[in-house]
Write a protein that holds these residues in place. Structure first.
Motif: not given
Length: 157
Positions: A29-33, A35-43
């Motif tokens: 759960v923490f890893g997925a959270t 990953a979503v945060g990093v993905g949003m910063v990159v996008a």
């Protein structure tokens, strides 16, 4: 407890096995959270565009608004410092926006000719070159202040 039991053996403990640790689920759960945060910063730059693209777009809208005589939109694209300057001079933001056009008139459109990095009061800014309809050129300074905002100009020929 004493008394008659439904079964002859007596009551059994509900959880008789050894407890298992479920750290994997929590880590997932923490890893997925993360990953979503990093993905949003990159996008985010892909969605909003780079600083140069945002500056080019803001100046394009600004000059198009001046060309159409829409001084309200042009005035809304001015930064807070320019709005304060207009107030200090006893003018509206719309009147100040019109002063950016050559000969200080609405109805003058322009074309963005280039974007260069710049700085304003220690903040990152962009210098956007504009060629006006009358052939004159100027540079508009754009800062990121609640979105890209026009915050100054220099005129040239």
């Amino acid at each position: 407890m004493t008394g008659p039991y439904l079964y002859d053996e007596g009551p059994e403990a509900l959880h008789t096995g050894t407890p298992r640790r479920r750290n994997g689920l929590i880590l997932a759960v923490f890893g997925a959270t993360l990953a979503v945060g990093v993905g949003m910063v990159v996008a985010l730059p892909l969605v909003k565009g780079s600083g140069d693209e945002q500056a080019r777009e803001a100046v394009g809208v600004f000059t198009a608004a001046l060309a159409a005589g829409d001084t309200e939109t042009a005035g809304d694209l001015l930064c807070e410092a320019e709005r304060d300057r207009a107030d200090a001079e006893g003018r509206t933001a719309e009147e100040l926006a019109v002063a950016y056009a050559p000969a200080g008139g609405a109805g003058s459109g322009g074309e963005v000719t280039g974007v260069e990095p710049g700085e304003l009061d220690g903040k990152d800014a962009r210098q956007v070159g504009v060629r006006w309809d009358d052939g004159s050129e100027s540079t508009l300074l754009v800062v990121l202040e609640d979105g890209p905002r026009v915050c100054g100009t220099t005129s040239g020929d």
